[in-house]
Scaffold this active site. Structure first.
Site, short mmCIF file in Angstrom:
data_model
loop_
_atom_site.label_atom_id
_atom_site.label_comp_id
_atom_site.label_asym_id
_atom_site.label_seq_id
_atom_site.Cartn_x
_atom_site.Cartn_y
_atom_site.Cartn_z
N ARG A 78 9.52 -3.09 -13.07
CA ARG A 78 9.45 -4.49 -12.61
C ARG A 78 8.60 -5.37 -13.52
NH1 ARG A 78 9.55 -3.36 -6.03
NH2 ARG A 78 11.85 -3.31 -5.92
N ASP A 107 4.99 -4.37 -3.49
CA ASP A 107 6.41 -4.74 -3.64
C ASP A 107 6.59 -6.24 -3.92
OD1 ASP A 107 7.21 -2.14 -3.29
OD2 ASP A 107 7.53 -2.36 -1.13
N SER A 131 10.00 -0.26 5.54
CA SER A 131 9.15 0.95 5.66
C SER A 131 9.10 1.43 7.11
CB SER A 131 7.72 0.64 5.22
OG SER A 131 7.68 0.44 3.84
N ARG A 160 13.70 8.15 -11.08
CA ARG A 160 12.32 7.88 -10.62
C ARG A 160 11.52 9.18 -10.46
NH1 ARG A 160 12.34 3.65 -5.88
NH2 ARG A 160 10.12 3.70 -6.39
C1 S3P Z 1 6.93 2.49 0.61
C2 S3P Z 1 5.85 2.68 -0.22
C3 S3P Z 1 5.71 2.02 -1.52
C4 S3P Z 1 6.64 0.82 -1.63
C5 S3P Z 1 8.04 1.14 -1.18
C6 S3P Z 1 8.02 1.57 0.28
C7 S3P Z 1 6.98 3.23 1.89
O1 S3P Z 1 6.04 2.93 -2.55
O2 S3P Z 1 6.68 0.35 -2.97
O3 S3P Z 1 8.87 0.01 -1.31
O4 S3P Z 1 7.81 2.89 2.76
O5 S3P Z 1 6.18 4.16 2.07
P1 S3P Z 1 4.96 3.95 -3.18
O6 S3P Z 1 4.59 4.94 -2.17
O7 S3P Z 1 5.67 4.56 -4.36
O8 S3P Z 1 3.80 3.09 -3.61
#
Ligand code: S3P
Length: 432
Positions: A350, A319, A26, A126
């Site tokens: 998942r 995650d 992230s 998605r």
């Molecule tokens: C992320 C936010 C999460 C996470 C993803 C990375 C990010 O998703 O599951 O792996 O970097 O902002 P969501 O915003 O869909 O919850």
């Protein structure tokens, strides 16, 4: 698209040693994006060279951002300023990365040019309506497949108004997309969310000099902002460390030191969950790096017990639920995960994927509409299971297989390159 590979994992006796997990996914995405939008040069160290982040990097290069590799761990990015991106000549391919597609949608919605975003077979399934909706309310012109809900997306940017938006989901990608659009527009944009999602965008935008306010229930930015090139050091990814935390707990006689792991409270739910289950995890040497809290994590094998997980803890560990379900399979008693419907729209469903794979290996696990129920303590056997092309499913099964009585063949493991290119090497190294 990742390579098709298979891996066979056999039971192990104990895991010992020190590990440095790769950079946080992230934070790496955001470092590339904000450095590209900043004025002047940024130097980024510790960046994750996984396929997802390379998709983000290539997209900005396609919009005129100059990037230079320095040594084996530094990237020098010449920012073009918020108004300086060029219209890309071709479709931008986000690969498997939801973060790339959703955050870029926010950035591109405010850019005065035409762009097209697509991705691999998983990303194209998605939900993108969650960002297209609010960005359209701000005035963006975005079209997508399936009634404006799925990629490929076409974006004709510009002409936006600020917004006050109540997100129905706790999603950092939704929150970030809106803030990134809002920061380019005159006026104040506010996003409220039902529970706090990861706040890396807010922290890093502040680090790059933007006035972004985080408050209980959301975040706010007043645009237009100017970002200034900075030096960013990316900490290790707690979501990658999570596989070794669980492995260290469930493999008897183990002791692992995971160095330099980001422990941002919006991400550290996995530590709370595993500690509540009885796991011995100690954060050592706590410090702050580029606006993010970091520590070394010492994990020792421990008897685990089942717990209930719901509410605000869920987005803080979103995650990590595939590998939490593995910990639960080795815990005494019942673990129930609720309020986690978001797991159904990740790289794969998942909930279904973990019930299928762990179930095939003999675990007692059942899907709930918004989570799972696992009755721990049933010994796992060998078998053949599939990752569903999802990096975190592949790595979670590998962890479970360390304690299974027979050989586990995992099909489609090349996907681990999405977030953790050297996962298999590190796993082998600590097995001795
Ligand atoms: C992320 C936010 C999460 C996470 C993803 C990375 C990010 O998703 O599951 O792996 O970097 O902002 P969501 O915003 O869909 O919850």
């Amino acid at each position: 698209m990742h390579k098709y590979e298979t891996r066979t994992i056999i039971q192990t006796n104990s895991l010992r040693g020190e590990i440095v997990v790769p950079g946080d996914k992230s934070i790496s995405h955001r470092a590339i994006m904000f450095a590209s939008l900043a004025e002047g040069e940024s130097r980024v160290r510790g960046l994750l060279r996984g396929e997802d982040c390379l998709s983000t990097l290539k997209a900005f290069q396609a919009m005129g951002v100059a990037v230079e590799e320095k040594g084996d761990d530094e990237l020098i990015i010449q920012g073009r300023g918020i108004g300086g991106l060029l219209e890309p000549e071709d479709v931008l391919d986000c690969g498997n990365s939801g973060t790339t597609m959703r955050l870029m949608s926010g950035i591109l919605a405010a850019q005065p040019f035409y762009s097209v975003l697509t991705g691999d077979q998983y990303l194209r399934k998605r939900p993108m309506g969650r960002v297209i909706g609010p960005l359209t309310e701000m005035g963006a012109k975005i079209l997508g497949r399936d009634g404006n809900k799925k990629a490929p997306l076409t974006i004709e940017g510009g002409g936006l108004q600020p917004i006050e938006y109540r997100s129905p989901v706790a999603s950092a990608q939704v929150k970030s997309a809106i803030l990134l659009a809002g920061m380019q527009v005159e006026g104040t944009t506010t996003v409220y969310e039902p529970h706090l999602s990861r706040d890396h965008s807010e922290r890093m935008l502040r680090y790059f000099g933007a006035k972004v306010k985080s408050f209980d229930g959301g975040a706010r930015v007043t645009g237009p902002v100017a970002l200034h090139g900075r030096e960013v050091i990316v900490p290790g990814d707690i979501s990658s460390a999570a596989f070794f935390l669980v492995a260290g707990l469930i493999v008897p006689g183990s002791e692992l030191l995971l160095k330099n792991v980001g422990i941002n409270p919006t991400r550290s739910g996995i530590i709370d969950i595993l500690q509540q289950m009885g796991g011995s995890i100690k954060p050592l040497n706590q410090r702050e790096v580029s606006g993010e809290p970091v520590a070394d994590l010492l994990v020792k094998s421990s008897p685990l017990k089942g717990i209930e997980i719901s509410g605000e803890l869920v987005p803080r560990a979103i995650d990590e639920f595939p590998v939490v379900s593995v910990a639960a399979a080795f815990a005494e008693g019942e673990t129930i995960i609720r309020d986690a419907k978001e797991l159904r729209v990740k790289e794969t469903d998942r909930i279904a994927a973990m019930c299928d794979t762990l179930g095939k290996l003999g675990a007692q696990i059942e899907p709930l509409e918004d989570g799972m129920r696992v009755i721990g303590g049933k010994p796992l056997t060998g078998g053949i299971v599939n990752s569903f092309g999802d990096h975190r499913i592949a790595m979670s099964i590998a962890v479970a297989a360390l304690c299974a009585s027979g050989e586990v063949l995992i099909e489609d493991t090349g996907c681990t390159a999405t977030s953790f290119p050297n996962f298999w090497e590190l796993l082998n190294a600590i097995r001795g």
